[in-house]
Design an enzyme around this catalytic site. Structure first.
Site, PDB file in Angstrom:
ATOM      1  N   CYS A 128      25.109 -69.782  18.304  1.00  0.00           N
ATOM      2  CA  CYS A 128      26.120 -70.684  18.904  1.00  0.00           C
ATOM      3  C   CYS A 128      26.560 -70.124  20.251  1.00  0.00           C
ATOM      4  O   CYS A 128      26.763 -70.876  21.201  1.00  0.00           O
ATOM      5  CB  CYS A 128      27.307 -70.882  17.970  1.00  0.00           C
ATOM      6  SG  CYS A 128      26.967 -72.024  16.608  1.00  0.00           S
ATOM      7  N   HIS A 165      25.436 -76.299  14.276  1.00  0.00           N
ATOM      8  CA  HIS A 165      25.400 -75.106  13.428  1.00  0.00           C
ATOM      9  C   HIS A 165      25.127 -75.510  11.979  1.00  0.00           C
ATOM     10  O   HIS A 165      25.976 -76.063  11.301  1.00  0.00           O
ATOM     11  CB  HIS A 165      26.713 -74.311  13.510  1.00  0.00           C
ATOM     12  CG  HIS A 165      26.658 -73.070  12.662  1.00  0.00           C
ATOM     13  ND1 HIS A 165      26.282 -71.837  13.170  1.00  0.00           N
ATOM     14  CD2 HIS A 165      26.869 -72.894  11.339  1.00  0.00           C
ATOM     15  CE1 HIS A 165      26.279 -70.960  12.180  1.00  0.00           C
ATOM     16  NE2 HIS A 165      26.639 -71.575  11.062  1.00  0.00           N
ATOM     17  N   GLY A 169      14.671 -62.331   4.544  1.00  0.00           N
ATOM     18  CA  GLY A 169      15.090 -61.513   5.693  1.00  0.00           C
ATOM     19  C   GLY A 169      15.757 -62.315   6.791  1.00  0.00           C
ATOM     20  O   GLY A 169      15.683 -61.953   7.958  1.00  0.00           O
ATOM     21  N   THR A 219      18.313 -63.052   9.223  1.00  0.00           N
ATOM     22  CA  THR A 219      19.378 -62.203   9.790  1.00  0.00           C
ATOM     23  C   THR A 219      20.405 -63.019  10.564  1.00  0.00           C
ATOM     24  O   THR A 219      21.554 -62.603  10.678  1.00  0.00           O
ATOM     25  CB  THR A 219      18.785 -61.118  10.721  1.00  0.00           C
ATOM     26  OG1 THR A 219      18.011 -61.752  11.739  1.00  0.00           O
ATOM     27  CG2 THR A 219      17.926 -60.145   9.943  1.00  0.00           C
ATOM     28  N   HIS A 279      16.821 -71.703  12.336  1.00  0.00           N
ATOM     29  CA  HIS A 279      15.965 -71.594  13.518  1.00  0.00           C
ATOM     30  C   HIS A 279      14.515 -71.550  13.089  1.00  0.00           C
ATOM     31  O   HIS A 279      14.187 -71.187  11.958  1.00  0.00           O
ATOM     32  CB  HIS A 279      16.325 -70.362  14.352  1.00  0.00           C
ATOM     33  CG  HIS A 279      16.390 -69.085  13.558  1.00  0.00           C
ATOM     34  ND1 HIS A 279      17.477 -68.755  12.793  1.00  0.00           N
ATOM     35  CD2 HIS A 279      15.494 -68.085  13.403  1.00  0.00           C
ATOM     36  CE1 HIS A 279      17.252 -67.589  12.202  1.00  0.00           C
ATOM     37  NE2 HIS A 279      16.040 -67.167  12.551  1.00  0.00           N
ATOM     38  N   HIS A 317      10.903 -70.014  14.214  1.00  0.00           N
ATOM     39  CA  HIS A 317      10.135 -69.087  15.051  1.00  0.00           C
ATOM     40  C   HIS A 317       8.802 -69.747  15.383  1.00  0.00           C
ATOM     41  O   HIS A 317       8.124 -70.254  14.480  1.00  0.00           O
ATOM     42  CB  HIS A 317       9.804 -67.801  14.281  1.00  0.00           C
ATOM     43  CG  HIS A 317      10.983 -66.988  13.829  1.00  0.00           C
ATOM     44  ND1 HIS A 317      11.332 -65.801  14.424  1.00  0.00           N
ATOM     45  CD2 HIS A 317      11.875 -67.167  12.827  1.00  0.00           C
ATOM     46  CE1 HIS A 317      12.383 -65.274  13.802  1.00  0.00           C
ATOM     47  NE2 HIS A 317      12.731 -66.084  12.825  1.00  0.00           N
TER      48      HIS A 317
HETATM   49  P1  AMP Z   1      15.587 -64.261  11.301  1.00  0.00           P
HETATM   50  O1  AMP Z   1      15.340 -62.854  10.842  1.00  0.00           O
HETATM   51  O2  AMP Z   1      14.605 -65.254  10.824  1.00  0.00           O
HETATM   52  O3  AMP Z   1      17.031 -64.658  11.010  1.00  0.00           O
HETATM   53  O4  AMP Z   1      15.403 -64.227  12.870  1.00  0.00           O
HETATM   54  C1  AMP Z   1      16.406 -63.939  13.783  1.00  0.00           C
HETATM   55  C2  AMP Z   1      15.726 -63.653  15.089  1.00  0.00           C
HETATM   56  O5  AMP Z   1      16.680 -63.730  16.123  1.00  0.00           O
HETATM   57  C3  AMP Z   1      15.096 -62.245  15.175  1.00  0.00           C
HETATM   58  O6  AMP Z   1      13.700 -62.371  15.423  1.00  0.00           O
HETATM   59  C4  AMP Z   1      15.852 -61.608  16.333  1.00  0.00           C
HETATM   60  O7  AMP Z   1      15.021 -60.771  17.109  1.00  0.00           O
HETATM   61  C5  AMP Z   1      16.348 -62.811  17.104  1.00  0.00           C
HETATM   62  N1  AMP Z   1      17.530 -62.584  17.911  1.00  0.00           N
HETATM   63  C6  AMP Z   1      18.680 -61.986  17.525  1.00  0.00           C
HETATM   64  N2  AMP Z   1      19.557 -61.960  18.557  1.00  0.00           N
HETATM   65  C7  AMP Z   1      18.954 -62.566  19.604  1.00  0.00           C
HETATM   66  C8  AMP Z   1      19.335 -62.846  20.955  1.00  0.00           C
HETATM   67  N3  AMP Z   1      20.528 -62.492  21.431  1.00  0.00           N
HETATM   68  N4  AMP Z   1      18.435 -63.459  21.757  1.00  0.00           N
HETATM   69  C9  AMP Z   1      17.215 -63.805  21.285  1.00  0.00           C
HETATM   70  N5  AMP Z   1      16.804 -63.578  20.024  1.00  0.00           N
HETATM   71  C10 AMP Z   1      17.650 -62.960  19.195  1.00  0.00           C
HETATM   72 ZN    ZN Z   2      25.664 -71.113  15.007  1.00  0.00          ZN
END
Ligand code: AMP
Ligand code: ZN
Length: 113
Positions: free
Chosen positions: A7, A46, A93, A95, A100, A102
Protein backbone atom coordinates in the site's frame (compact mmCIF):
# COMPACT_ATOMS: atom_id res chain seq x y z
CA UNK A 1 -3.95 0.03 4.64
CA UNK A 2 -1.50 1.30 7.25
CA UNK A 3 1.67 -0.73 7.79
CA UNK A 4 1.30 -2.51 4.46
CA UNK A 5 4.46 -2.13 2.41
CA UNK A 6 2.66 -2.61 -0.90
CA UNK A 7 0.00 0.00 0.00
CA UNK A 8 2.90 2.34 0.75
CA UNK A 9 4.39 1.62 -2.69
CA UNK A 10 0.97 2.19 -4.28
CA UNK A 11 0.62 5.50 -2.41
CA UNK A 12 4.21 6.48 -3.38
CA UNK A 13 5.21 6.71 0.27
CA UNK A 14 8.17 4.47 -0.46
CA UNK A 15 10.04 4.22 -3.76
CA UNK A 16 9.95 1.28 -6.14
CA UNK A 17 10.80 0.57 -9.75
CA UNK A 18 7.33 0.80 -11.23
CA UNK A 19 7.00 -0.68 -14.71
CA UNK A 20 3.20 -0.50 -15.12
CA UNK A 21 0.38 1.40 -13.49
CA UNK A 22 -3.32 2.03 -14.12
CA UNK A 23 -6.20 2.97 -11.84
CA UNK A 24 -6.51 -0.56 -10.38
CA UNK A 25 -3.17 -2.31 -10.81
CA UNK A 26 0.52 -1.58 -10.30
CA UNK A 27 3.60 -3.62 -11.26
CA UNK A 28 7.12 -3.08 -9.98
CA UNK A 29 10.44 -4.90 -9.84
CA UNK A 30 10.97 -7.21 -6.87
CA UNK A 31 13.56 -5.75 -4.50
CA UNK A 32 15.19 -9.18 -4.05
CA UNK A 33 14.94 -10.82 -7.46
CA UNK A 34 15.30 -14.60 -7.61
CA UNK A 35 15.36 -14.70 -11.42
CA UNK A 36 16.62 -12.35 -14.16
CA UNK A 37 13.01 -11.22 -14.61
CA UNK A 38 11.15 -10.83 -11.30
CA UNK A 39 8.22 -8.45 -11.27
CA UNK A 40 5.30 -8.16 -8.85
CA UNK A 41 1.83 -7.41 -10.19
CA UNK A 42 -0.36 -6.00 -7.43
CA UNK A 43 -3.96 -4.81 -7.25
CA UNK A 44 -4.24 -1.35 -5.68
CA UNK A 45 -7.11 -2.61 -3.55
CA UNK A 46 -5.76 -4.10 -0.33
CA UNK A 47 -6.72 -7.78 -0.37
CA UNK A 48 -4.66 -9.79 2.12
CA UNK A 49 -4.47 -13.11 0.29
CA UNK A 50 -6.17 -15.48 -2.12
CA UNK A 51 -8.41 -16.49 0.79
CA UNK A 52 -9.78 -12.94 1.05
CA UNK A 53 -10.87 -12.65 -2.58
CA UNK A 54 -14.56 -11.91 -2.99
CA UNK A 55 -17.01 -12.43 -5.83
CA UNK A 56 -16.67 -8.71 -6.64
CA UNK A 57 -12.91 -9.16 -7.25
CA UNK A 58 -13.36 -11.57 -10.18
CA UNK A 59 -13.04 -8.87 -12.84
CA UNK A 60 -9.96 -7.46 -11.11
CA UNK A 61 -8.21 -10.85 -11.20
CA UNK A 62 -9.05 -11.12 -14.91
CA UNK A 63 -7.47 -7.69 -15.47
CA UNK A 64 -4.38 -8.74 -13.55
CA UNK A 65 -3.87 -11.63 -15.97
CA UNK A 66 -4.29 -9.24 -18.93
CA UNK A 67 -1.55 -7.05 -17.42
CA UNK A 68 0.63 -10.13 -16.83
CA UNK A 69 0.22 -11.09 -20.49
CA UNK A 70 1.14 -7.59 -21.69
CA UNK A 71 4.14 -7.37 -19.33
CA UNK A 72 5.40 -10.82 -20.36
CA UNK A 73 5.74 -9.48 -23.91
CA UNK A 74 7.37 -6.22 -22.76
CA UNK A 75 9.79 -8.13 -20.54
CA UNK A 76 10.60 -10.50 -23.40
CA UNK A 77 9.68 -13.74 -21.64
CA UNK A 78 6.53 -14.64 -23.56
CA UNK A 79 8.23 -17.08 -25.96
CA UNK A 80 10.68 -18.89 -23.65
CA UNK A 81 8.13 -18.98 -20.85
CA UNK A 82 7.71 -17.69 -17.35
CA UNK A 83 6.00 -18.55 -14.09
CA UNK A 84 3.23 -16.70 -12.24
CA UNK A 85 3.28 -17.32 -8.48
CA UNK A 86 0.93 -16.23 -5.73
CA UNK A 87 1.92 -17.41 -2.28
CA UNK A 88 -0.89 -17.79 0.24
CA UNK A 89 -0.22 -18.10 3.95
CA UNK A 90 2.47 -19.46 6.19
CA UNK A 91 3.41 -22.74 4.49
CA UNK A 92 3.75 -21.00 1.13
CA UNK A 93 6.02 -18.36 2.66
CA UNK A 94 3.78 -15.35 2.00
CA UNK A 95 5.68 -12.47 3.58
CA UNK A 96 3.62 -9.51 2.35
CA UNK A 97 -0.04 -9.73 3.29
CA UNK A 98 -1.30 -7.88 0.22
CA UNK A 99 -2.11 -10.24 -2.63
CA UNK A 100 0.45 -10.16 -5.43
CA UNK A 101 1.48 -12.10 -8.50
CA UNK A 102 5.19 -12.79 -9.08
CA UNK A 103 6.25 -12.93 -12.73
CA UNK A 104 9.43 -15.03 -12.83
CA UNK A 105 11.46 -15.70 -15.94
CA UNK A 106 14.62 -15.15 -17.92
CA UNK A 107 16.07 -18.56 -16.99
CA UNK A 108 15.04 -22.19 -16.71
CA UNK A 109 13.13 -22.29 -13.43
CA UNK A 110 13.52 -25.16 -11.01
CA UNK A 111 10.51 -26.65 -9.29
CA UNK A 112 11.33 -26.22 -5.61
CA UNK A 113 9.11 -27.58 -2.87
P1 AMP B 1 5.86 -13.22 -0.93
O1 AMP B 1 6.94 -13.94 -0.17
O2 AMP B 1 5.15 -14.04 -1.94
O3 AMP B 1 4.91 -12.54 0.05
O4 AMP B 1 6.60 -12.10 -1.75
C1 AMP B 1 6.88 -10.82 -1.29
C2 AMP B 1 7.89 -10.24 -2.22
O5 AMP B 1 7.93 -8.84 -2.04
C3 AMP B 1 9.33 -10.75 -2.00
O6 AMP B 1 9.80 -11.37 -3.19
C4 AMP B 1 10.09 -9.48 -1.64
O7 AMP B 1 11.40 -9.49 -2.17
C5 AMP B 1 9.22 -8.40 -2.25
N1 AMP B 1 9.35 -7.09 -1.64
C6 AMP B 1 9.30 -6.80 -0.32
N2 AMP B 1 9.45 -5.47 -0.13
C7 AMP B 1 9.58 -4.91 -1.35
C8 AMP B 1 9.77 -3.58 -1.83
N3 AMP B 1 9.86 -2.54 -1.00
N4 AMP B 1 9.89 -3.39 -3.17
C9 AMP B 1 9.82 -4.43 -4.02
N5 AMP B 1 9.63 -5.71 -3.63
C10 AMP B 1 9.52 -5.95 -2.32
ZN1 ZN C 1 -1.82 -3.29 1.21
Amino acid sequence: MEDCIFCKIINKQIPSEIIYEDDEIIAFKDIQPVAPVHVLVVPKKHISSVMDLKEEDKALIGKIYSVIQKLAVELGVEKEGFRVVTNCGENAGQTVKHIHFHILGGKKLALTM
